[in-house]
Design a protein around this motif. Structure first.
Motif, PDB file in Angstrom:
ATOM      1  N   LYS A 402       0.791  -1.232   0.000  1.00  0.00           N
ATOM      2  CA  LYS A 402       0.000   0.000   0.000  1.00  0.00           C
ATOM      3  C   LYS A 402       0.825   1.285   0.000  1.00  0.00           C
ATOM      4  CE  LYS A 402      -3.947  -2.132   2.353  1.00  0.00           C
ATOM      5  NZ  LYS A 402      -4.807  -2.133   3.568  1.00  0.00           N
ATOM      6  N   ILE A 403       2.156   1.167  -0.065  1.00  0.00           N
ATOM      7  CA  ILE A 403       2.968   2.383  -0.119  1.00  0.00           C
ATOM      8  C   ILE A 403       3.098   2.873  -1.554  1.00  0.00           C
ATOM      9  CG2 ILE A 403       5.296   3.313   0.224  1.00  0.00           C
ATOM     10  CD1 ILE A 403       5.517   1.696   2.747  1.00  0.00           C
ATOM     11  N   GLY A 404       3.370   1.958  -2.489  1.00  0.00           N
ATOM     12  CA  GLY A 404       3.488   2.323  -3.894  1.00  0.00           C
ATOM     13  C   GLY A 404       2.215   2.060  -4.674  1.00  0.00           C
ATOM     14  N   LYS A 405       2.112   2.710  -5.841  1.00  0.00           N
ATOM     15  CA  LYS A 405       0.933   2.513  -6.692  1.00  0.00           C
ATOM     16  C   LYS A 405       1.032   1.217  -7.487  1.00  0.00           C
ATOM     17  CE  LYS A 405      -0.314   7.383  -7.304  1.00  0.00           C
ATOM     18  NZ  LYS A 405      -0.489   8.479  -8.285  1.00  0.00           N
ATOM     19  N   LYS A 406       2.249   0.703  -7.640  1.00  0.00           N
ATOM     20  CA  LYS A 406       2.446  -0.542  -8.354  1.00  0.00           C
ATOM     21  C   LYS A 406       2.973  -1.601  -7.393  1.00  0.00           C
ATOM     22  CE  LYS A 406       3.540   1.726 -12.767  1.00  0.00           C
ATOM     23  NZ  LYS A 406       4.564   1.882 -13.839  1.00  0.00           N
ATOM     24  N   ASP A 407       2.881  -2.873  -7.820  1.00  0.00           N
ATOM     25  CA  ASP A 407       3.386  -3.952  -6.985  1.00  0.00           C
ATOM     26  C   ASP A 407       4.900  -3.831  -6.807  1.00  0.00           C
ATOM     27  OD1 ASP A 407       0.882  -4.949  -6.762  1.00  0.00           O
ATOM     28  OD2 ASP A 407       1.137  -6.573  -8.219  1.00  0.00           O
ATOM     29  N   MET A 408       5.382  -4.303  -5.683  1.00  0.00           N
ATOM     30  CA  MET A 408       6.805  -4.281  -5.394  1.00  0.00           C
ATOM     31  C   MET A 408       7.532  -5.375  -6.176  1.00  0.00           C
ATOM     32  SD  MET A 408       8.643  -4.983  -1.715  1.00  0.00           S
ATOM     33  CE  MET A 408       7.772  -3.634  -0.913  1.00  0.00           C
ATOM     34  N   THR A 409       8.650  -5.024  -6.791  1.00  0.00           N
ATOM     35  CA  THR A 409       9.468  -6.016  -7.491  1.00  0.00           C
ATOM     36  C   THR A 409      10.450  -6.642  -6.509  1.00  0.00           C
ATOM     37  OG1 THR A 409      11.205  -4.449  -8.083  1.00  0.00           O
ATOM     38  CG2 THR A 409       9.333  -4.648  -9.608  1.00  0.00           C
ATOM     39  N   TYR A 410      11.073  -7.748  -6.955  1.00  0.00           N
ATOM     40  CA  TYR A 410      12.089  -8.382  -6.110  1.00  0.00           C
ATOM     41  C   TYR A 410      13.248  -7.421  -5.845  1.00  0.00           C
ATOM     42  CZ  TYR A 410       9.591 -12.619  -7.519  1.00  0.00           C
ATOM     43  OH  TYR A 410       8.622 -13.559  -7.736  1.00  0.00           O
ATOM     44  N   ALA A 411      13.653  -6.680  -6.854  1.00  0.00           N
ATOM     45  CA  ALA A 411      14.769  -5.738  -6.703  1.00  0.00           C
ATOM     46  C   ALA A 411      14.438  -4.657  -5.677  1.00  0.00           C
ATOM     47  CB  ALA A 411      15.100  -5.104  -8.049  1.00  0.00           C
ATOM     48  N   GLN A 412      13.202  -4.190  -5.682  1.00  0.00           N
ATOM     49  CA  GLN A 412      12.789  -3.182  -4.702  1.00  0.00           C
ATOM     50  C   GLN A 412      12.829  -3.753  -3.289  1.00  0.00           C
ATOM     51  OE1 GLN A 412       9.200  -1.976  -7.330  1.00  0.00           O
ATOM     52  NE2 GLN A 412       9.420  -0.317  -5.854  1.00  0.00           N
ATOM     53  N   GLY A 413      12.291  -4.953  -3.140  1.00  0.00           N
ATOM     54  CA  GLY A 413      12.311  -5.595  -1.827  1.00  0.00           C
ATOM     55  C   GLY A 413      13.724  -5.790  -1.313  1.00  0.00           C
ATOM     56  N   MET A 414      14.619  -6.268  -2.195  1.00  0.00           N
ATOM     57  CA  MET A 414      16.013  -6.461  -1.812  1.00  0.00           C
ATOM     58  C   MET A 414      16.664  -5.140  -1.411  1.00  0.00           C
ATOM     59  SD  MET A 414      17.036  -8.984  -4.966  1.00  0.00           S
ATOM     60  CE  MET A 414      18.747  -8.487  -4.916  1.00  0.00           C
ATOM     61  N   SER A 415      16.462  -4.112  -2.221  1.00  0.00           N
ATOM     62  CA  SER A 415      17.095  -2.814  -1.953  1.00  0.00           C
ATOM     63  C   SER A 415      16.637  -2.245  -0.621  1.00  0.00           C
ATOM     64  CB  SER A 415      16.769  -1.829  -3.093  1.00  0.00           C
ATOM     65  OG  SER A 415      17.235  -2.308  -4.324  1.00  0.00           O
ATOM     66  N   ALA A 416      15.327  -2.249  -0.388  1.00  0.00           N
ATOM     67  CA  ALA A 416      14.786  -1.689   0.860  1.00  0.00           C
ATOM     68  C   ALA A 416      15.259  -2.487   2.067  1.00  0.00           C
ATOM     69  CB  ALA A 416      13.261  -1.676   0.793  1.00  0.00           C
TER      70      ALA A 416
END
Length: 491
Positions: A402-416
């Motif tokens: 619910k933070i972003g307008k699009k689904d989270m990618t694996y790369a985003q999850g890893m980075s965060a």
């Protein structure tokens, strides 16, 4: 530990059990309130099943508390002003701990219920401020003296800047992955992986890094937030049974001697820099501290405080030789001198060699006061670990989807996740209390911006409102509870 319970009055024992139980309840709530952040991305990306992710997170939280040290624990305790810490061996001390804990619990449970990622650290610090300000008001002191503002400012800075650092670094890491691995499967979402590739789990390497960083973040959370619980338990023990816990009764002869020698060095270094120090900290007329039974710690009186500590430790090779009042005297003088030494570390007018020496003196002074029994560490670790294993779903849904307008990618999850784990572990190493919630939420937001996914304004708005309101609301709650408790039980 068992000999401690022999001969203790039942009423005192009951008070002790209930008070420590309240601290452990706070840590339990902290577990399911904050740990959801640590496993949000790993659950959302289907890298682990929720129950396994939360169970492993609980184990790593436990280990983080067990092995994390005490730097953050006493950074939190020392936010309170000297006169309040020095009078913690009384009903007032107990009212103080109960007020700040109940205030923190109320806000934590409220934000968890609505699924808002609010910070337990932020809440606890606000509660401590409320108690300090209320104590100043009740004793007709300036509100400026109600809190150890020198230490508070350092904590505020870490709470304020850490989310921006998290967002920036996570965003930069994602941009690096997009630049150097533009066509990689790590930029797929779990939905794309499931529908297009017809596979439920992420590829090996994204999954490996997501799980590893989630456990690293859980360990770092235990290091940082678990220590706060340890500090609070020690405040309870000082208040209820000071004879047993105000000093580390297992201190060696060498450690006690180090404390005494440190006090002698404070006198010697004052004499060496007398002109500079007298100009920086001129003698002030005594405020009614002694008449009101309050402990006064003035920079201009560091020699007198050092002499009192030396006198109390003269011929002492075991703290059992001191009365309860003398033990409190040692602790108060140590706290005062350590606080002065901490300030003098950063005084540019002093030669660099002396500034470094004051840092070493501060460590020597607190060797026998800044401690925690092993059973306290285990109890807090267990409460945080068990709390981790329930109540995670509300916050995971918010952080993951619910933070972003699009689904989270694996790369985003890893980075965060990687940035958050590194940031929290670094803060724990240097003794800075930070917010697990704020760092991860901002890191996720940073990756959304870097990926041009956009942010959901309603969710971000709720997080920002909670961030803004946490400090004043928790401060007001603990302020009111402390005033009420003082009226009912102290006066």
């Amino acid at each position: 530990m068992l000999e401690f319970f022999q001969g203790i009055d039942f009423a005192i024992l009951l008070t002790l059990v209930l008070s420590v139980g309240l601290v452990l309840a706070f840590e339990f709530v902290n577990g399911f309130h904050d740990t959801a952040n640590a496993v949000a991305t790993v659950i959302y990306t289907k890298s682990l099943k929720p129950r396994l992710a939360v169970f492993l997170s609980g184990i790593f939280n436990f280990l983080g508390v067990l092995l994390g040290g005490l730097g953050v624990a006493y950074a939190i305790v020392n936010l309170l002003p000297m006169d309040l810490l020095a009078s913690a061996d009384s009903t007032k001390g107990l009212v103080m701990v109960v007020s700040l804990l109940v205030a923190a619990l109320i806000w934590n449970l409220g934000t968890w219920y609505f699924g808002i990622p609010a910070s337990s650290s932020h809440t606890l610090i606000g509660s401590i401020l409320g108690v300090g300000l209320a104590n100043a008001l009740i004793n007709d002191h300036s509100l400026v003296d109600g809190v150890n503002w020198g230490k508070a400012l350092g904590v505020f800075e870490s709470l304020l800047f850490s989310p921006f650092i998290g967002a920036g670094l996570a965003g930069l890491l994602l941009l690096g992955l997009l630049r150097f691995l533009p066509n990689s499967y790590i930029h797929k979402t779990p939905y794309q992986r499931h529908v297009i590739d017809n596979k439920k789990k992420p590829p090996f390497w994204p999954r490996f890094w997501l799980v590893t960083s989630a456990m690293g973040m859980s360990y770092a959370h235990g290091q940082n937030d678990g220590q706060k619980g340890i500090g609070l338990v020690m405040l309870v023990l000082f208040s209820v049974v000071p004879a047993h816990f105000v000093l580390n009764l297992n201190s060696s002869v060498f450690e006690i001697e180090q404390t005494r020698v440190a006090a002698q060095q404070m006198i010697a270094y004052y004499d060496s820099n007398k002109t500079v120090l007298d100009e920086l900290y001129p003698k002030q007329s005594k405020v009614q501290a002694e008449d009101e039974g309050l402990f006064s710690c003035e920079y201009s009186e560091m020699t007198q405080h050092s002499e009192k500590l030396i006198h109390l430790l003269d011929g002492i090779d075991n703290y059992d030789q001191l009365t309860t009042e003398q033990r409190w005297g040692v602790r108060n003088e140590v706290m005062c001198l350590a606080n002065i030494a901490k300030t003098l570390e950063s005084v540019d007018a002093l030669p660099e060699g002396y500034r470094k020496s004051y840092k070493a003196i501060g460590k020597d002074l607190t060797k026998t006061t800044q401690y925690a029994p092993f059973w306290v560490i285990v109890a807090v670790a267990a409460a945080l670990g068990m709390g981790t294993m329930i109540g995670w779903k509300r916050v995971v849904d918010t952080v993951g989807g619910k933070i972003g307008k699009k689904d989270m990618t694996y790369a985003q999850g890893m980075s965060a996740q990687i940035v958050s784990a590194f940031a929290i572990a670094s803060a724990s190493h240097f003794g800075f209390p930070v917010s697990t919630t704020h760092i991860l939420s901002s890191s996720v937001a940073g990756t959304m911006i870097a990926n041009k996914a956009g942010l959901q304004k309603s969710t971000v708005k709720n997080i920002i409102i909670a961030w803004i309101l946490t400090l004043p609301v928790s401060t007001a709650l603990s302020f009111g509870l402390y005033v009420l408790g003082t009226y009912l039980f102290v006066n």
